[in-house]
Design an enzyme around this catalytic site. Sequence first.
Site, PDB file in Angstrom:
ATOM      1  N   LYS A  22       0.843  -1.354   0.028  1.00  0.00           N
ATOM      2  CA  LYS A  22      -0.004  -0.208   0.068  1.00  0.00           C
ATOM      3  C   LYS A  22       1.004   1.336   0.047  1.00  0.00           C
ATOM      4  O   LYS A  22       0.653   2.174  -0.914  1.00  0.00           O
ATOM      5  CB  LYS A  22      -0.896  -0.067   1.230  1.00  0.00           C
ATOM      6  CG  LYS A  22      -1.519   1.342   1.672  1.00  0.00           C
ATOM      7  CD  LYS A  22      -2.267   1.305   2.798  1.00  0.00           C
ATOM      8  CE  LYS A  22      -1.664   1.542   4.174  1.00  0.00           C
ATOM      9  NZ  LYS A  22      -1.475   3.087   4.118  1.00  0.00           N
ATOM     10  N   ASN A  23       1.908   1.329   1.005  1.00  0.00           N
ATOM     11  CA  ASN A  23       2.738   2.585   1.216  1.00  0.00           C
ATOM     12  C   ASN A  23       3.640   2.711   0.085  1.00  0.00           C
ATOM     13  O   ASN A  23       4.490   3.943  -0.033  1.00  0.00           O
ATOM     14  CB  ASN A  23       3.216   2.536   2.689  1.00  0.00           C
ATOM     15  CG  ASN A  23       1.974   2.397   3.812  1.00  0.00           C
ATOM     16  OD1 ASN A  23       1.043   3.008   3.134  1.00  0.00           O
ATOM     17  ND2 ASN A  23       2.579   2.293   4.922  1.00  0.00           N
ATOM     18  N   CYS A 116      -5.584  12.108  11.886  1.00  0.00           N
ATOM     19  CA  CYS A 116      -6.522  10.977  11.626  1.00  0.00           C
ATOM     20  C   CYS A 116      -6.577  10.411  13.104  1.00  0.00           C
ATOM     21  O   CYS A 116      -6.190  10.798  14.134  1.00  0.00           O
ATOM     22  CB  CYS A 116      -5.900  10.163  10.593  1.00  0.00           C
ATOM     23  SG  CYS A 116      -4.166   9.332  11.211  1.00  0.00           S
ATOM     24  N   ARG A 121      -0.879  14.338  12.590  1.00  0.00           N
ATOM     25  CA  ARG A 121      -0.383  14.104  11.242  1.00  0.00           C
ATOM     26  C   ARG A 121      -0.090  15.522  10.628  1.00  0.00           C
ATOM     27  O   ARG A 121      -0.659  15.955   9.564  1.00  0.00           O
ATOM     28  CB  ARG A 121      -1.362  13.484  10.375  1.00  0.00           C
ATOM     29  CG  ARG A 121      -1.826  12.048  11.215  1.00  0.00           C
ATOM     30  CD  ARG A 121      -0.656  11.029  11.212  1.00  0.00           C
ATOM     31  NE  ARG A 121      -0.140  10.372   9.997  1.00  0.00           N
ATOM     32  CZ  ARG A 121      -0.649   9.468   9.136  1.00  0.00           C
ATOM     33  NH1 ARG A 121      -1.811   8.893   9.789  1.00  0.00           N
ATOM     34  NH2 ARG A 121      -0.153   8.807   8.349  1.00  0.00           N
ATOM     35  N   ASP A 304       3.881   0.822  12.209  1.00  0.00           N
ATOM     36  CA  ASP A 304       2.946   0.154  11.770  1.00  0.00           C
ATOM     37  C   ASP A 304       2.696  -1.422  12.178  1.00  0.00           C
ATOM     38  O   ASP A 304       1.550  -1.910  11.990  1.00  0.00           O
ATOM     39  CB  ASP A 304       2.864   0.193  10.023  1.00  0.00           C
ATOM     40  CG  ASP A 304       2.758   1.394   9.474  1.00  0.00           C
ATOM     41  OD1 ASP A 304       3.121   1.651   8.448  1.00  0.00           O
ATOM     42  OD2 ASP A 304       2.485   2.379  10.581  1.00  0.00           O
ATOM     43  N   ARG A 396      -8.917  -0.509   4.092  1.00  0.00           N
ATOM     44  CA  ARG A 396      -8.068   0.460   3.753  1.00  0.00           C
ATOM     45  C   ARG A 396      -6.761  -0.237   3.236  1.00  0.00           C
ATOM     46  O   ARG A 396      -6.100   0.363   2.369  1.00  0.00           O
ATOM     47  CB  ARG A 396      -8.017   1.670   4.683  1.00  0.00           C
ATOM     48  CG  ARG A 396      -9.095   2.479   4.602  1.00  0.00           C
ATOM     49  CD  ARG A 396      -8.833   3.525   5.562  1.00  0.00           C
ATOM     50  NE  ARG A 396      -7.566   4.052   4.986  1.00  0.00           N
ATOM     51  CZ  ARG A 396      -6.920   5.363   5.718  1.00  0.00           C
ATOM     52  NH1 ARG A 396      -7.348   5.788   6.925  1.00  0.00           N
ATOM     53  NH2 ARG A 396      -5.713   5.687   5.176  1.00  0.00           N
TER      54      ARG A 396
HETATM   55  C1  EPZ Z   1       3.852   7.067   6.547  1.00  0.00           C
HETATM   56  O1  EPZ Z   1       3.110   8.030   7.096  1.00  0.00           O
HETATM   57  C2  EPZ Z   1       2.922   5.896   6.200  1.00  0.00           C
HETATM   58  N1  EPZ Z   1       1.828   6.107   5.373  1.00  0.00           N
HETATM   59  C3  EPZ Z   1       2.512   5.527   7.709  1.00  0.00           C
HETATM   60  O2  EPZ Z   1       1.655   4.143   7.482  1.00  0.00           O
HETATM   61  C4  EPZ Z   1       3.600   4.859   8.402  1.00  0.00           C
HETATM   62  O3  EPZ Z   1       3.173   4.775   9.833  1.00  0.00           O
HETATM   63  C5  EPZ Z   1       4.642   6.319   8.545  1.00  0.00           C
HETATM   64  O4  EPZ Z   1       5.028   6.985   7.211  1.00  0.00           O
HETATM   65  C6  EPZ Z   1       5.801   6.167   9.396  1.00  0.00           C
HETATM   66  O5  EPZ Z   1       6.316   5.055   8.873  1.00  0.00           O
HETATM   67  C7  EPZ Z   1       2.103   5.978   4.173  1.00  0.00           C
HETATM   68  O6  EPZ Z   1       3.013   5.833   3.436  1.00  0.00           O
HETATM   69  C8  EPZ Z   1       0.888   6.326   3.083  1.00  0.00           C
HETATM   70  P1  EPZ Z   1       5.650  10.557   8.652  1.00  0.00           P
HETATM   71  P2  EPZ Z   1       3.243   9.513   6.990  1.00  0.00           P
HETATM   72  O7  EPZ Z   1       5.388  11.626   7.649  1.00  0.00           O
HETATM   73  O8  EPZ Z   1       4.337  10.021   5.742  1.00  0.00           O
HETATM   74  C9  EPZ Z   1       5.270  13.632  12.053  1.00  0.00           C
HETATM   75  C10 EPZ Z   1      -0.227   2.666   7.876  1.00  0.00           C
HETATM   76  O9  EPZ Z   1      -0.670   2.208   8.765  1.00  0.00           O
HETATM   77  N2  EPZ Z   1       5.068  14.713  10.903  1.00  0.00           N
HETATM   78  O10 EPZ Z   1       6.802   9.741   8.481  1.00  0.00           O
HETATM   79  O11 EPZ Z   1       2.374  10.444   7.034  1.00  0.00           O
HETATM   80  C11 EPZ Z   1       4.086  13.142  11.910  1.00  0.00           C
HETATM   81  O12 EPZ Z   1       2.888  13.643  12.828  1.00  0.00           O
HETATM   82  C12 EPZ Z   1       0.229   3.978   7.844  1.00  0.00           C
HETATM   83  O13 EPZ Z   1      -0.008   2.273   6.523  1.00  0.00           O
HETATM   84  C13 EPZ Z   1       5.201  16.165  11.313  1.00  0.00           C
HETATM   85  O14 EPZ Z   1       5.235  16.577  12.673  1.00  0.00           O
HETATM   86  O15 EPZ Z   1       4.404   9.569   8.296  1.00  0.00           O
HETATM   87  C14 EPZ Z   1       4.518  11.687  12.623  1.00  0.00           C
HETATM   88  O16 EPZ Z   1       4.457  11.907  14.191  1.00  0.00           O
HETATM   89  C15 EPZ Z   1      -0.090   5.047   9.200  1.00  0.00           C
HETATM   90  N3  EPZ Z   1       5.276  17.034  10.181  1.00  0.00           N
HETATM   91  C16 EPZ Z   1       6.044  11.420  12.260  1.00  0.00           C
HETATM   92  O17 EPZ Z   1       6.287  12.640  11.738  1.00  0.00           O
HETATM   93  C17 EPZ Z   1       5.167  16.753   8.878  1.00  0.00           C
HETATM   94  O18 EPZ Z   1       5.109  17.566   8.017  1.00  0.00           O
HETATM   95  C18 EPZ Z   1       6.079  10.329  11.052  1.00  0.00           C
HETATM   96  O19 EPZ Z   1       5.201  10.891  10.430  1.00  0.00           O
HETATM   97  C19 EPZ Z   1       5.028  15.474   8.686  1.00  0.00           C
HETATM   98  C20 EPZ Z   1       5.260  14.245   9.620  1.00  0.00           C
END
Ligand code: EPZ
Length: 418
Positions: A22-23, A116, A121, A304, A396
């Site tokens: 998915k990711n 979410c 996020r 995850d 999803r």
């Molecule tokens: C990706 O989400 C994945 N989703 C998530 O999988 C996964 O848990 C996550 O990476 C971490 O590995 C997809 O790829 C579609 P991040 P993403 O930006 O990109 C903070 C699943 O279950 N942050 O690495 O949203 C954020 O709040 C999903 O398949 C900021 O503060 O993750 C979080 O605490 C859930 N500011 C941390 O960084 C930003 O601008 C990690 O977020 C962006 C992120």
Amino acid sequence: MSSYIIEGGNKLEGEVTVSGSKNASLPIIAAAILNPGVTKLYNVPNIHDTQITLQILKYLGCKIKKNRGKIEINSKNIIKKDIPEHLMNQMRSTVILAGAILGRFGEAKFSYPGGCDIGARPIDLHLSAFQKLGINITEEYGFITCKCDKIIGANIDLDFPSVGATENIILASIYAQGVTQITNAAMEPEIVDLAKCLNKMGAKIEGAGTNIIKITGIQKLKDMSYTVMQDRIEAGTFLCAAAVTGGNICLNYKTPEHITPLLNKLEEAGCIININDKKVYIKAPKKLKAVDIKTMPYPGFPTDLQSVLASSLCLAKGTSVIVENIFENRYRYVPELKKMGAKITIEGKTAIIKGVRKLTGANVKSTDLRGGACLVLAGLAAKGITTVNNIEYILRGYEHLDKKLNDIGAKIIIKEGE
Ligand code: EPZ
């Protein structure tokens, strides 16, 4: 909302094939926007999140042909540059489409992706990176409008190795003037898959998989076909399903190196794991031993798989300690597990799981995608019947989860919602 009705107590045995990731699929579908031609993708899982993403591409003007896991995307005649709010709200990670739209057209409009179920996020890292690339950003009435004459390559140092922000910067920089360098980039395998796909289209991306990624702007991309990698989180979910039921399964999964932290923890918990010839074999003991985990950015233990391993640890011998370092609200499954007899206390970002002799079936509800998967696994091991409600969350991210589990010994039926 629909439910899974699960009859617990069956050991999982047999062979299961892991679907496409998915990711990795989501950013790779976004990448097809950058090529004003035809991009063919294989092994794309048919799940809600890929369906929504393809709906948005259709809205933009792409012609989409789908045949099971094969997707053909013709992005020649994209006429729109905004992401519709009702689709944006269904899936916050559509924000990576903004990077692709910006990369090709220099303008994009999208609504603020809501938080979410697992946390606020925010997208501050995405937006500050766009600004460094010379993009003007205005935010009003809940919409974000991005505009620039030309994207100019820049040095971007991420405060946190955000997966989505790293992907968005790569997508936005493909046609940039000059070179973009991302420092403290996320190193997840999905980013490597995105870079491999883009480089096959003619992009110039170096260092994906390390914490420094360099993107040299190019003029044109070409048509090509690409097979998406398998889903490491689905693979980990099935391994934990075998672990929690004392099972013995074989996974058709080619990249176990992507889930080394989980394999190590499952071996520490007493499972026997063998890897050969694109298959992963796991034989679980009658009772697991407690283990401690700390979630970290890749290559650390993946957030995850935190909830998914937690359900296995509820029945382990001893006390396990989980520290969730990535998202601030990723324990919403705990009250549901406690309805089944789990002994878990939460202290801030730490969960303390005291192993119990048995879990009993109950009426529980999914709170998010991986929290829902955790409840399914607990239901597989619990005594009696477990009803997992709100399974739309689970659909999803998992393709045919109930069928795949039933094919290796589970007893799950779907009760359609009203
Ligand atoms: C990706 O989400 C994945 N989703 C998530 O999988 C996964 O848990 C996550 O990476 C971490 O590995 C997809 O790829 C579609 P991040 P993403 O930006 O990109 C903070 C699943 O279950 N942050 O690495 O949203 C954020 O709040 C999903 O398949 C900021 O503060 O993750 C979080 O605490 C859930 N500011 C941390 O960084 C930003 O601008 C990690 O977020 C962006 C992120």
